[in-house]
Write a protein that holds these residues in place. Structure first.
Motif, PDB file in Angstrom:
ATOM      1  N   PHE A  84       0.822  -1.228   0.000  1.00 34.19           N
ATOM      2  CA  PHE A  84       0.000   0.000   0.000  1.00 34.19           C
ATOM      3  C   PHE A  84       0.850   1.269   0.000  1.00 34.19           C
ATOM      4  O   PHE A  84       0.348   2.343   0.282  1.00 34.19           O
ATOM      5  N   ARG A  85       2.143   1.128  -0.313  1.00 37.86           N
ATOM      6  CA  ARG A  85       3.043   2.283  -0.144  1.00 37.86           C
ATOM      7  C   ARG A  85       2.712   3.454  -1.054  1.00 37.86           C
ATOM      8  O   ARG A  85       3.037   4.600  -0.741  1.00 37.86           O
ATOM      9  N   HIS A  86       2.084   3.206  -2.206  1.00 37.33           N
ATOM     10  CA  HIS A  86       1.716   4.321  -3.093  1.00 37.33           C
ATOM     11  C   HIS A  86       0.251   4.726  -2.901  1.00 37.33           C
ATOM     12  O   HIS A  86      -0.253   5.558  -3.637  1.00 37.33           O
ATOM     13  N   ALA A  87      -0.433   4.084  -1.972  1.00 37.44           N
ATOM     14  CA  ALA A  87      -1.904   4.173  -1.968  1.00 37.44           C
ATOM     15  C   ALA A  87      -2.478   5.073  -0.871  1.00 37.44           C
ATOM     16  O   ALA A  87      -3.693   5.135  -0.720  1.00 37.44           O
ATOM     17  N   ARG A  88      -1.647   5.748  -0.112  1.00 35.36           N
ATOM     18  CA  ARG A  88      -2.102   6.703   0.919  1.00 35.36           C
ATOM     19  C   ARG A  88      -3.079   6.064   1.911  1.00 35.36           C
ATOM     20  O   ARG A  88      -4.101   6.662   2.263  1.00 35.36           O
ATOM     21  N   ALA A  89      -2.750   4.842   2.367  1.00 38.98           N
ATOM     22  CA  ALA A  89      -3.664   4.158   3.294  1.00 38.98           C
ATOM     23  C   ALA A  89      -3.729   4.877   4.644  1.00 38.98           C
ATOM     24  O   ALA A  89      -4.664   4.673   5.412  1.00 38.98           O
ATOM     25  N   ASP A  90      -2.730   5.717   4.940  1.00 38.63           N
ATOM     26  CA  ASP A  90      -2.750   6.422   6.231  1.00 38.63           C
ATOM     27  C   ASP A  90      -3.676   7.637   6.207  1.00 38.63           C
ATOM     28  O   ASP A  90      -4.153   8.069   7.252  1.00 38.63           O
ATOM     29  N   SER A  91      -3.965   8.179   5.016  1.00 36.29           N
ATOM     30  CA  SER A  91      -4.794   9.386   4.981  1.00 36.29           C
ATOM     31  C   SER A  91      -6.133   9.180   4.269  1.00 36.29           C
ATOM     32  O   SER A  91      -7.029  10.000   4.383  1.00 36.29           O
ATOM     33  N   ASP A  92      -6.264   8.104   3.518  1.00 37.19           N
ATOM     34  CA  ASP A  92      -7.509   7.874   2.777  1.00 37.19           C
ATOM     35  C   ASP A  92      -8.332   6.806   3.502  1.00 37.19           C
ATOM     36  O   ASP A  92      -7.901   5.656   3.616  1.00 37.19           O
ATOM     37  N   PRO A  93      -9.512   7.169   4.022  1.00 40.79           N
ATOM     38  CA  PRO A  93     -10.278   6.194   4.819  1.00 40.79           C
ATOM     39  C   PRO A  93     -10.689   4.946   4.028  1.00 40.79           C
ATOM     40  O   PRO A  93     -10.787   3.857   4.606  1.00 40.79           O
ATOM     41  N   VAL A  94     -10.919   5.084   2.717  1.00 42.95           N
ATOM     42  CA  VAL A  94     -11.306   3.914   1.921  1.00 42.95           C
ATOM     43  C   VAL A  94     -10.122   2.951   1.823  1.00 42.95           C
ATOM     44  O   VAL A  94     -10.261   1.739   2.043  1.00 42.95           O
ATOM     45  N   MET A  95      -8.944   3.504   1.536  1.00 45.92           N
ATOM     46  CA  MET A  95      -7.772   2.635   1.428  1.00 45.92           C
ATOM     47  C   MET A  95      -7.435   2.015   2.786  1.00 45.92           C
ATOM     48  O   MET A  95      -7.011   0.862   2.858  1.00 45.92           O
ATOM     49  N   ALA A  96      -7.638   2.793   3.858  1.00 43.57           N
ATOM     50  CA  ALA A  96      -7.377   2.263   5.204  1.00 43.57           C
ATOM     51  C   ALA A  96      -8.309   1.079   5.477  1.00 43.57           C
ATOM     52  O   ALA A  96      -7.903   0.067   6.057  1.00 43.57           O
ATOM     53  N   GLU A  97      -9.566   1.188   5.046  1.00 40.43           N
ATOM     54  CA  GLU A  97     -10.531   0.108   5.267  1.00 40.43           C
ATOM     55  C   GLU A  97     -10.149  -1.123   4.423  1.00 40.43           C
ATOM     56  O   GLU A  97     -10.241  -2.255   4.898  1.00 40.43           O
ATOM     57  N   ILE A  98      -9.720  -0.882   3.186  1.00 41.01           N
ATOM     58  CA  ILE A  98      -9.304  -2.019   2.341  1.00 41.01           C
ATOM     59  C   ILE A  98      -8.121  -2.740   3.001  1.00 41.01           C
ATOM     60  O   ILE A  98      -8.097  -3.966   3.105  1.00 41.01           O
ATOM     61  N   LEU A  99      -7.147  -1.970   3.477  1.00 40.40           N
ATOM     62  CA  LEU A  99      -5.977  -2.558   4.150  1.00 40.40           C
ATOM     63  C   LEU A  99      -6.422  -3.378   5.372  1.00 40.40           C
ATOM     64  O   LEU A  99      -5.977  -4.504   5.579  1.00 40.40           O
ATOM     65  N   ARG A 100      -7.344  -2.806   6.164  1.00 37.80           N
ATOM     66  CA  ARG A 100      -7.810  -3.503   7.373  1.00 37.80           C
ATOM     67  C   ARG A 100      -8.492  -4.823   7.015  1.00 37.80           C
ATOM     68  O   ARG A 100      -8.188  -5.877   7.579  1.00 37.80           O
ATOM     69  N   VAL A 101      -9.404  -4.751   6.017  1.00 35.28           N
ATOM     70  CA  VAL A 101     -10.172  -5.960   5.661  1.00 35.28           C
ATOM     71  C   VAL A 101      -9.229  -7.052   5.131  1.00 35.28           C
ATOM     72  O   VAL A 101      -9.343  -8.218   5.517  1.00 35.28           O
TER      73      VAL A 101
ATOM     74  N   LEU B 258     -19.179   1.828   2.604  1.00 33.38           N
ATOM     75  CA  LEU B 258     -17.898   1.319   3.095  1.00 33.38           C
ATOM     76  C   LEU B 258     -18.070  -0.034   3.801  1.00 33.38           C
ATOM     77  O   LEU B 258     -17.208  -0.900   3.731  1.00 33.38           O
ATOM     78  N   THR B 259     -19.229  -0.197   4.443  1.00 36.44           N
ATOM     79  CA  THR B 259     -19.473  -1.440   5.187  1.00 36.44           C
ATOM     80  C   THR B 259     -19.641  -2.643   4.244  1.00 36.44           C
ATOM     81  O   THR B 259     -19.584  -3.784   4.696  1.00 36.44           O
ATOM     82  N   MET B 260     -19.866  -2.368   2.952  1.00 35.01           N
ATOM     83  CA  MET B 260     -20.042  -3.479   2.006  1.00 35.01           C
ATOM     84  C   MET B 260     -18.700  -4.028   1.512  1.00 35.01           C
ATOM     85  O   MET B 260     -18.654  -5.041   0.842  1.00 35.01           O
ATOM     86  N   LEU B 264     -17.798  -7.933   0.189  1.00 30.44           N
ATOM     87  CA  LEU B 264     -17.405  -7.962  -1.224  1.00 30.44           C
ATOM     88  C   LEU B 264     -16.037  -8.640  -1.391  1.00 30.44           C
ATOM     89  O   LEU B 264     -15.849  -9.500  -2.253  1.00 30.44           O
ATOM     90  N   ILE B 265     -15.084  -8.262  -0.532  1.00 29.99           N
ATOM     91  CA  ILE B 265     -13.743  -8.839  -0.629  1.00 29.99           C
ATOM     92  C   ILE B 265     -13.788 -10.337  -0.340  1.00 29.99           C
ATOM     93  O   ILE B 265     -13.116 -11.139  -0.983  1.00 29.99           O
ATOM     94  N   SER B 266     -14.638 -10.703   0.626  1.00 28.03           N
ATOM     95  CA  SER B 266     -14.776 -12.122   0.962  1.00 28.03           C
ATOM     96  C   SER B 266     -15.291 -12.904  -0.255  1.00 28.03           C
ATOM     97  O   SER B 266     -14.765 -13.971  -0.601  1.00 28.03           O
ATOM     98  N   GLU B 267     -16.301 -12.362  -0.916  1.00 31.25           N
ATOM     99  CA  GLU B 267     -16.863 -13.049  -2.079  1.00 31.25           C
ATOM    100  C   GLU B 267     -15.879 -13.049  -3.248  1.00 31.25           C
ATOM    101  O   GLU B 267     -15.785 -14.010  -4.005  1.00 31.25           O
TER     102      GLU B 267
END
Lengths: 142, 296
Positions: A84-101, B258-260, B264-267
Protein backbone atom coordinates in the motif's frame (compact mmCIF):
# COMPACT_ATOMS: atom_id res chain seq x y z
CA UNK A 1 -13.51 -24.77 13.87
CA UNK A 2 -9.77 -24.42 13.48
CA UNK A 3 -6.55 -25.81 14.85
CA UNK A 4 -4.87 -22.85 16.43
CA UNK A 5 -1.22 -22.82 17.42
CA UNK A 6 -0.38 -22.22 21.08
CA UNK A 7 0.86 -18.67 20.59
CA UNK A 8 -2.42 -17.70 18.93
CA UNK A 9 -4.73 -19.22 21.52
CA UNK A 10 -6.32 -16.68 23.85
CA UNK A 11 -8.56 -17.05 26.86
CA UNK A 12 -12.26 -17.09 25.99
CA UNK A 13 -11.88 -19.46 23.02
CA UNK A 14 -14.09 -22.57 23.17
CA UNK A 15 -12.57 -26.01 22.60
CA UNK A 16 -13.98 -27.96 19.69
CA UNK A 17 -12.28 -31.22 20.66
CA UNK A 18 -11.18 -32.54 24.05
CA UNK A 19 -7.54 -32.32 25.03
CA UNK A 20 -5.89 -35.39 26.53
CA UNK A 21 -2.36 -35.77 27.82
CA UNK A 22 0.00 -38.31 26.17
CA UNK A 23 -1.29 -41.00 28.55
CA UNK A 24 -4.85 -40.46 27.36
CA UNK A 25 -6.02 -38.68 30.50
CA UNK A 26 -8.64 -36.09 29.74
CA UNK A 27 -7.40 -32.61 30.63
CA UNK A 28 -10.12 -30.44 29.14
CA UNK A 29 -13.51 -31.41 27.73
CA UNK A 30 -14.84 -30.34 24.36
CA UNK A 31 -16.87 -27.17 24.80
CA UNK A 32 -14.68 -25.91 27.65
CA UNK A 33 -13.93 -22.18 27.51
CA UNK A 34 -10.17 -21.63 27.74
CA UNK A 35 -8.87 -19.54 30.64
CA UNK A 36 -5.41 -18.07 31.23
CA UNK A 37 -4.79 -20.90 33.73
CA UNK A 38 -5.69 -23.53 31.10
CA UNK A 39 -3.30 -21.93 28.63
CA UNK A 40 -0.46 -22.04 31.17
CA UNK A 41 -1.12 -25.71 31.89
CA UNK A 42 -1.30 -26.61 28.21
CA UNK A 43 1.98 -24.82 27.57
CA UNK A 44 3.62 -26.61 30.47
CA UNK A 45 2.47 -29.93 29.04
CA UNK A 46 4.14 -28.97 25.77
CA UNK A 47 0.97 -28.77 23.68
CA UNK A 48 1.57 -26.97 20.40
CA UNK A 49 -1.99 -26.44 19.20
CA UNK A 50 -5.66 -26.96 20.04
CA UNK A 51 -8.84 -27.37 18.06
CA UNK A 52 -11.16 -24.48 18.91
CA UNK A 53 -14.47 -23.13 17.64
CA UNK A 54 -14.06 -19.85 15.82
CA UNK A 55 -16.88 -17.37 16.18
CA UNK A 56 -17.52 -17.57 12.44
CA UNK A 57 -18.28 -21.30 12.69
CA UNK A 58 -21.99 -21.83 12.29
CA UNK A 59 -22.58 -18.25 11.18
CA UNK A 60 -23.62 -17.64 7.61
CA UNK A 61 -20.25 -16.56 6.31
CA UNK A 62 -20.04 -13.60 8.67
CA UNK A 63 -16.47 -12.48 9.15
CA UNK A 64 -15.40 -12.08 12.70
CA UNK A 65 -12.35 -10.83 14.47
CA UNK A 66 -13.37 -12.17 17.86
CA UNK A 67 -11.09 -15.19 17.71
CA UNK A 68 -8.18 -13.18 16.35
CA UNK A 69 -5.79 -11.48 18.70
CA UNK A 70 -4.83 -7.91 17.80
CA UNK A 71 -1.26 -9.15 17.58
CA UNK A 72 -2.15 -11.53 14.75
CA UNK A 73 -4.09 -8.88 12.82
CA UNK A 74 -1.30 -6.34 13.32
CA UNK A 75 1.27 -8.84 12.12
CA UNK A 76 -0.83 -9.47 9.01
CA UNK A 77 -1.22 -5.75 8.43
CA UNK A 78 2.53 -5.28 8.80
CA UNK A 79 3.15 -8.04 6.30
CA UNK A 80 1.01 -6.49 3.56
CA UNK A 81 1.51 -2.77 4.26
CA UNK A 82 4.41 -2.52 1.76
CA UNK A 83 1.86 -3.19 -0.96
CA UNK A 84 0.00 0.00 0.00
CA UNK A 85 3.04 2.28 -0.14
CA UNK A 86 1.72 4.32 -3.09
CA UNK A 87 -1.90 4.17 -1.97
CA UNK A 88 -2.10 6.70 0.92
CA UNK A 89 -3.66 4.16 3.29
CA UNK A 90 -2.75 6.42 6.23
CA UNK A 91 -4.79 9.39 4.98
CA UNK A 92 -7.51 7.87 2.78
CA UNK A 93 -10.28 6.19 4.82
CA UNK A 94 -11.31 3.91 1.92
CA UNK A 95 -7.77 2.64 1.43
CA UNK A 96 -7.38 2.26 5.20
CA UNK A 97 -10.53 0.11 5.27
CA UNK A 98 -9.30 -2.02 2.34
CA UNK A 99 -5.98 -2.56 4.15
CA UNK A 100 -7.81 -3.50 7.37
CA UNK A 101 -10.17 -5.96 5.66
CA UNK A 102 -7.38 -7.67 3.72
CA UNK A 103 -5.25 -7.92 6.90
CA UNK A 104 -8.17 -9.56 8.76
CA UNK A 105 -8.63 -12.01 5.87
CA UNK A 106 -4.93 -12.93 5.99
CA UNK A 107 -5.06 -13.35 9.77
CA UNK A 108 -8.24 -15.44 9.57
CA UNK A 109 -6.71 -17.78 7.04
CA UNK A 110 -3.61 -18.05 9.13
CA UNK A 111 -5.70 -19.04 12.14
CA UNK A 112 -7.83 -21.51 10.24
CA UNK A 113 -4.89 -23.19 8.52
CA UNK A 114 -1.99 -22.78 10.90
CA UNK A 115 1.50 -23.53 9.68
CA UNK A 116 2.99 -22.83 6.29
CA UNK A 117 3.00 -26.58 5.66
CA UNK A 118 -0.75 -26.46 5.14
CA UNK A 119 -0.10 -24.52 1.94
CA UNK A 120 2.88 -26.45 0.69
CA UNK A 121 0.89 -27.66 -2.32
CA UNK A 122 1.12 -24.13 -3.65
CA UNK A 123 -2.63 -23.63 -3.64
CA UNK A 124 -4.52 -20.86 -1.98
CA UNK A 125 -4.73 -17.15 -2.20
CA UNK A 126 -2.69 -15.02 0.18
CA UNK A 127 -0.20 -17.82 0.80
CA UNK A 128 2.75 -15.43 0.69
CA UNK A 129 0.95 -13.04 3.00
CA UNK A 130 0.33 -15.73 5.58
CA UNK A 131 3.96 -16.78 5.58
CA UNK A 132 5.08 -13.17 5.82
CA UNK A 133 2.68 -12.59 8.70
CA UNK A 134 4.05 -15.63 10.52
CA UNK A 135 7.58 -14.42 10.01
CA UNK A 136 6.50 -11.01 11.29
CA UNK A 137 5.28 -12.54 14.53
CA UNK A 138 8.33 -14.70 15.04
CA UNK A 139 10.58 -11.70 14.67
CA UNK A 140 8.81 -8.80 16.37
CA UNK A 141 10.30 -5.43 15.64
CA UNK A 142 11.14 -2.97 18.41
CA UNK B 1 15.63 6.09 -28.03
CA UNK B 2 12.19 5.15 -26.67
CA UNK B 3 9.76 3.51 -29.07
CA UNK B 4 7.09 5.72 -30.53
CA UNK B 5 3.46 5.08 -29.77
CA UNK B 6 2.71 5.24 -33.50
CA UNK B 7 5.14 2.38 -34.14
CA UNK B 8 3.39 0.30 -31.52
CA UNK B 9 0.04 1.06 -33.14
CA UNK B 10 1.39 -0.35 -36.41
CA UNK B 11 2.41 -3.50 -34.52
CA UNK B 12 -1.07 -3.76 -33.03
CA UNK B 13 -2.33 -4.10 -36.59
CA UNK B 14 -0.38 -7.36 -36.82
CA UNK B 15 -1.90 -8.82 -33.64
CA UNK B 16 -4.27 -11.72 -34.23
CA UNK B 17 -7.61 -10.19 -35.01
CA UNK B 18 -10.78 -11.27 -33.30
CA UNK B 19 -12.32 -14.45 -34.69
CA UNK B 20 -14.59 -13.79 -37.67
CA UNK B 21 -17.58 -15.03 -35.73
CA UNK B 22 -17.17 -12.24 -33.19
CA UNK B 23 -16.95 -9.59 -35.89
CA UNK B 24 -20.08 -10.98 -37.53
CA UNK B 25 -21.90 -11.04 -34.20
CA UNK B 26 -20.91 -7.37 -33.80
CA UNK B 27 -22.37 -6.56 -37.25
CA UNK B 28 -25.59 -8.44 -36.50
CA UNK B 29 -26.02 -6.56 -33.23
CA UNK B 30 -26.03 -3.31 -35.18
CA UNK B 31 -28.92 -4.57 -37.29
CA UNK B 32 -32.32 -4.16 -35.60
CA UNK B 33 -33.77 -7.01 -37.68
CA UNK B 34 -31.43 -9.56 -36.08
CA UNK B 35 -33.14 -12.46 -34.31
CA UNK B 36 -31.84 -14.97 -31.76
CA UNK B 37 -31.94 -17.56 -34.53
CA UNK B 38 -29.66 -15.48 -36.82
CA UNK B 39 -27.21 -14.93 -34.02
CA UNK B 40 -27.14 -18.49 -32.80
CA UNK B 41 -26.57 -19.75 -36.36
CA UNK B 42 -23.48 -17.53 -36.70
CA UNK B 43 -22.11 -18.53 -33.28
CA UNK B 44 -22.69 -22.24 -33.96
CA UNK B 45 -20.45 -22.06 -37.04
CA UNK B 46 -17.52 -21.97 -34.62
CA UNK B 47 -17.99 -25.20 -32.70
CA UNK B 48 -14.97 -24.74 -30.46
CA UNK B 49 -16.10 -21.28 -29.46
CA UNK B 50 -19.63 -22.54 -28.84
CA UNK B 51 -18.32 -25.25 -26.53
CA UNK B 52 -16.25 -22.73 -24.57
CA UNK B 53 -19.20 -20.36 -24.30
CA UNK B 54 -21.46 -23.10 -22.91
CA UNK B 55 -18.74 -24.20 -20.51
CA UNK B 56 -18.44 -20.66 -19.17
CA UNK B 57 -22.17 -20.09 -18.65
CA UNK B 58 -22.56 -23.52 -17.03
CA UNK B 59 -19.63 -23.05 -14.68
CA UNK B 60 -20.07 -22.67 -10.95
CA UNK B 61 -18.66 -19.21 -11.45
CA UNK B 62 -21.68 -18.11 -13.45
CA UNK B 63 -24.02 -19.91 -11.11
CA UNK B 64 -27.19 -20.59 -13.12
CA UNK B 65 -29.48 -22.92 -11.22
CA UNK B 66 -29.91 -25.28 -14.17
CA UNK B 67 -27.86 -26.48 -17.09
CA UNK B 68 -27.99 -24.36 -20.25
CA UNK B 69 -27.63 -26.60 -23.26
CA UNK B 70 -28.00 -24.42 -26.34
CA UNK B 71 -26.77 -21.12 -27.69
CA UNK B 72 -30.37 -19.96 -28.27
CA UNK B 73 -31.05 -20.51 -24.59
CA UNK B 74 -27.98 -18.48 -23.65
CA UNK B 75 -29.16 -15.67 -25.94
CA UNK B 76 -32.66 -15.72 -24.49
CA UNK B 77 -31.55 -15.80 -20.87
CA UNK B 78 -28.68 -13.35 -21.02
CA UNK B 79 -29.52 -11.09 -23.94
CA UNK B 80 -27.64 -10.47 -27.19
CA UNK B 81 -25.11 -7.90 -25.98
CA UNK B 82 -24.17 -9.95 -22.94
CA UNK B 83 -23.46 -12.94 -25.13
CA UNK B 84 -21.16 -10.85 -27.31
CA UNK B 85 -19.30 -9.85 -24.13
CA UNK B 86 -19.08 -13.46 -23.00
CA UNK B 87 -17.72 -14.54 -26.38
CA UNK B 88 -15.16 -11.79 -26.10
CA UNK B 89 -14.05 -12.97 -22.68
CA UNK B 90 -13.69 -16.50 -24.04
CA UNK B 91 -11.44 -15.45 -26.95
CA UNK B 92 -9.36 -12.92 -25.02
CA UNK B 93 -7.67 -15.79 -23.18
CA UNK B 94 -5.77 -16.65 -26.39
CA UNK B 95 -3.95 -13.35 -26.20
CA UNK B 96 -2.19 -14.41 -23.04
CA UNK B 97 -0.44 -17.27 -24.80
CA UNK B 98 3.02 -15.87 -24.57
CA UNK B 99 6.25 -17.27 -23.23
CA UNK B 100 7.28 -16.20 -19.76
CA UNK B 101 10.19 -13.92 -18.97
CA UNK B 102 12.09 -14.02 -15.70
CA UNK B 103 10.94 -10.49 -14.87
CA UNK B 104 7.36 -10.75 -16.12
CA UNK B 105 4.78 -13.50 -16.33
CA UNK B 106 1.80 -13.26 -18.74
CA UNK B 107 0.07 -15.94 -16.65
CA UNK B 108 0.26 -13.71 -13.57
CA UNK B 109 -1.12 -10.87 -15.64
CA UNK B 110 -3.91 -13.21 -16.70
CA UNK B 111 -4.64 -14.06 -13.06
CA UNK B 112 -4.77 -10.37 -12.22
CA UNK B 113 -7.08 -9.76 -15.18
CA UNK B 114 -9.38 -12.61 -14.13
CA UNK B 115 -9.45 -11.23 -10.57
CA UNK B 116 -10.24 -7.71 -11.78
CA UNK B 117 -12.99 -9.12 -14.02
CA UNK B 118 -14.57 -10.92 -11.05
CA UNK B 119 -14.28 -7.84 -8.80
CA UNK B 120 -15.75 -5.56 -11.49
CA UNK B 121 -18.60 -8.06 -12.02
CA UNK B 122 -19.32 -8.16 -8.27
CA UNK B 123 -19.34 -4.36 -8.01
CA UNK B 124 -21.61 -4.19 -11.06
CA UNK B 125 -24.00 -6.66 -9.46
CA UNK B 126 -24.47 -4.14 -6.64
CA UNK B 127 -24.35 -0.93 -8.65
CA UNK B 128 -25.57 -1.66 -12.20
CA UNK B 129 -26.61 -5.32 -12.64
CA UNK B 130 -27.52 -4.80 -16.30
CA UNK B 131 -23.84 -4.11 -17.12
CA UNK B 132 -22.34 -7.08 -15.29
CA UNK B 133 -20.99 -8.91 -18.37
CA UNK B 134 -19.64 -5.73 -19.92
CA UNK B 135 -17.74 -4.92 -16.75
CA UNK B 136 -16.46 -8.48 -16.49
CA UNK B 137 -14.96 -8.15 -19.97
CA UNK B 138 -13.62 -4.67 -19.18
CA UNK B 139 -11.86 -6.17 -16.14
CA UNK B 140 -10.37 -8.93 -18.29
CA UNK B 141 -9.08 -6.41 -20.82
CA UNK B 142 -8.09 -3.45 -18.63
CA UNK B 143 -4.35 -4.27 -18.66
CA UNK B 144 -4.19 -5.70 -22.19
CA UNK B 145 -1.92 -2.78 -23.14
CA UNK B 146 0.80 -4.32 -20.95
CA UNK B 147 0.56 -7.49 -22.96
CA UNK B 148 0.93 -5.58 -26.23
CA UNK B 149 3.99 -3.82 -24.83
CA UNK B 150 5.43 -7.14 -23.64
CA UNK B 151 4.85 -8.70 -27.07
CA UNK B 152 6.18 -5.92 -29.28
CA UNK B 153 8.60 -3.75 -27.30
CA UNK B 154 9.80 -6.35 -24.84
CA UNK B 155 13.21 -4.82 -24.15
CA UNK B 156 11.71 -1.45 -23.25
CA UNK B 157 8.85 -3.08 -21.32
CA UNK B 158 11.28 -5.03 -19.14
CA UNK B 159 13.16 -1.78 -18.57
CA UNK B 160 9.89 -0.33 -17.25
CA UNK B 161 9.54 -3.30 -14.87
CA UNK B 162 13.13 -2.85 -13.67
CA UNK B 163 12.70 0.91 -13.34
CA UNK B 164 9.46 0.58 -11.34
CA UNK B 165 11.25 -1.75 -8.93
CA UNK B 166 14.52 0.15 -8.67
CA UNK B 167 12.93 3.58 -8.24
CA UNK B 168 9.89 2.24 -6.32
CA UNK B 169 7.53 3.93 -8.78
CA UNK B 170 3.93 3.02 -9.55
CA UNK B 171 4.03 1.02 -12.79
CA UNK B 172 2.23 3.66 -14.83
CA UNK B 173 4.67 6.37 -13.71
CA UNK B 174 7.59 4.14 -14.74
CA UNK B 175 5.98 3.62 -18.16
CA UNK B 176 5.58 7.37 -18.61
CA UNK B 177 9.19 7.89 -17.62
CA UNK B 178 10.70 5.16 -19.83
CA UNK B 179 8.27 5.03 -22.78
CA UNK B 180 6.47 8.35 -22.70
CA UNK B 181 3.10 6.55 -22.80
CA UNK B 182 1.34 3.91 -20.71
CA UNK B 183 -0.57 0.65 -21.04
CA UNK B 184 -4.03 2.23 -20.59
CA UNK B 185 -3.56 4.24 -23.80
CA UNK B 186 -2.12 1.25 -25.66
CA UNK B 187 -5.03 -0.93 -24.52
CA UNK B 188 -7.61 1.55 -25.76
CA UNK B 189 -5.86 1.68 -29.16
CA UNK B 190 -6.15 -2.10 -29.37
CA UNK B 191 -9.84 -1.85 -28.46
CA UNK B 192 -10.36 0.65 -31.30
CA UNK B 193 -8.45 -1.58 -33.70
CA UNK B 194 -10.80 -4.41 -32.75
CA UNK B 195 -13.81 -2.12 -33.16
CA UNK B 196 -14.95 -2.84 -29.61
CA UNK B 197 -17.75 -0.65 -28.23
CA UNK B 198 -16.64 2.85 -27.30
CA UNK B 199 -17.65 2.37 -23.65
CA UNK B 200 -15.30 -0.61 -23.38
CA UNK B 201 -12.44 1.28 -25.06
CA UNK B 202 -12.97 4.22 -22.68
CA UNK B 203 -13.08 1.98 -19.63
CA UNK B 204 -9.71 0.51 -20.62
CA UNK B 205 -8.31 3.98 -21.44
CA UNK B 206 -9.29 5.54 -18.11
CA UNK B 207 -9.09 2.75 -15.56
CA UNK B 208 -6.34 4.73 -13.78
CA UNK B 209 -8.01 8.16 -14.23
CA UNK B 210 -11.76 7.54 -14.26
CA UNK B 211 -12.48 11.26 -13.79
CA UNK B 212 -11.36 11.88 -17.40
CA UNK B 213 -13.81 9.40 -18.97
CA UNK B 214 -16.63 10.95 -21.00
CA UNK B 215 -19.15 8.22 -21.80
CA UNK B 216 -18.01 5.48 -19.39
CA UNK B 217 -17.18 7.30 -16.16
CA UNK B 218 -19.00 4.83 -13.94
CA UNK B 219 -17.57 1.79 -15.76
CA UNK B 220 -14.02 3.19 -15.61
CA UNK B 221 -14.49 3.91 -11.90
CA UNK B 222 -15.70 0.38 -11.20
CA UNK B 223 -12.72 -1.19 -13.00
CA UNK B 224 -10.42 1.30 -11.24
CA UNK B 225 -11.67 0.08 -7.86
CA UNK B 226 -11.68 -3.58 -8.94
CA UNK B 227 -8.02 -3.23 -10.00
CA UNK B 228 -7.15 -1.72 -6.60
CA UNK B 229 -8.93 -4.51 -4.70
CA UNK B 230 -7.01 -7.18 -6.62
CA UNK B 231 -3.66 -5.49 -6.01
CA UNK B 232 -4.62 -5.22 -2.32
CA UNK B 233 -5.37 -8.95 -2.15
CA UNK B 234 -2.02 -9.76 -3.73
CA UNK B 235 -3.54 -10.71 -7.08
CA UNK B 236 -1.10 -8.37 -8.76
CA UNK B 237 -0.09 -8.52 -12.40
CA UNK B 238 3.56 -9.24 -11.70
CA UNK B 239 6.34 -6.72 -12.17
CA UNK B 240 4.14 -4.36 -10.17
CA UNK B 241 3.05 -5.29 -6.66
CA UNK B 242 1.97 -1.83 -5.47
CA UNK B 243 -1.69 -0.93 -4.97
CA UNK B 244 -2.44 2.01 -7.30
CA UNK B 245 -3.73 5.17 -5.59
CA UNK B 246 -7.49 5.64 -5.45
CA UNK B 247 -8.88 8.45 -7.57
CA UNK B 248 -10.09 11.09 -5.05
CA UNK B 249 -13.67 11.22 -6.40
CA UNK B 250 -14.05 7.54 -7.25
CA UNK B 251 -15.65 6.45 -4.01
CA UNK B 252 -18.16 9.31 -3.94
CA UNK B 253 -19.05 8.63 -7.56
CA UNK B 254 -19.95 4.99 -6.93
CA UNK B 255 -21.82 5.61 -3.68
CA UNK B 256 -20.80 2.17 -2.52
CA UNK B 257 -21.21 1.79 1.28
CA UNK B 258 -17.90 1.32 3.09
CA UNK B 259 -19.47 -1.44 5.19
CA UNK B 260 -20.04 -3.48 2.01
CA UNK B 261 -16.30 -3.76 1.34
CA UNK B 262 -15.75 -6.65 3.74
CA UNK B 263 -18.44 -8.99 2.30
CA UNK B 264 -17.41 -7.96 -1.22
CA UNK B 265 -13.74 -8.84 -0.63
CA UNK B 266 -14.78 -12.12 0.96
CA UNK B 267 -16.86 -13.05 -2.08
CA UNK B 268 -14.14 -11.86 -4.42
CA UNK B 269 -11.68 -14.31 -2.87
CA UNK B 270 -14.07 -17.23 -3.33
CA UNK B 271 -15.18 -16.34 -6.84
CA UNK B 272 -11.65 -15.51 -7.96
CA UNK B 273 -10.49 -19.02 -7.15
CA UNK B 274 -13.38 -20.44 -9.21
CA UNK B 275 -12.79 -18.07 -12.15
CA UNK B 276 -9.05 -18.64 -12.06
CA UNK B 277 -9.51 -22.40 -12.20
CA UNK B 278 -11.99 -22.09 -15.04
CA UNK B 279 -10.09 -19.57 -17.14
CA UNK B 280 -6.66 -21.02 -16.50
CA UNK B 281 -7.85 -24.49 -17.44
CA UNK B 282 -9.13 -22.94 -20.62
CA UNK B 283 -5.74 -21.34 -21.24
CA UNK B 284 -3.87 -24.59 -20.62
CA UNK B 285 -6.33 -26.79 -22.51
CA UNK B 286 -6.12 -24.72 -25.68
CA UNK B 287 -3.74 -25.88 -28.37
CA UNK B 288 -0.90 -23.40 -28.79
CA UNK B 289 -1.46 -20.71 -31.38
CA UNK B 290 1.23 -22.20 -33.65
CA UNK B 291 -0.45 -25.63 -33.46
CA UNK B 292 -3.80 -24.12 -34.29
CA UNK B 293 -2.39 -22.35 -37.32
CA UNK B 294 -0.68 -25.57 -38.45
CA UNK B 295 -4.03 -27.34 -38.36
CA UNK B 296 -5.80 -24.76 -40.50
Amino acid sequence: MARITMENLVSGMRLNKPICNPHGVLLLKAGEILTEKHLKILKSWGFREADVVLERDGEAGGASEVALSPEVVNAAQGAISHRFRHARADSDPVMAEILRVVAVRVAERQSRLPGAAAHSDGSGLLRGDIQAAQENRQCPRD
Amino acid sequence: MPPRLETLVQHIGSLPSLPTVLLRVGELLNDPRTSAMNLSRVILEDQALTARLLRLVNSAFYGFPRRIATVTEVLNILGYYQVRNLLLSVVVVDLFESEEAAEFSPVRLWEHSAGTAVAAGLLARQLCPEDREELFVAGLLHDVGKLVEFQFIRKEFLRVVANAQAEDLPFRAAEQSVLGFSHDRVGSLLASQWKLPIRLAETIAYHHRPDLAQVAKREATIVHLADILCHALGIGPGGDDGVPPLDPDAWQRLRFPLTMLEPLISELETQYEAARALLLTDLKARPKRAERLANV
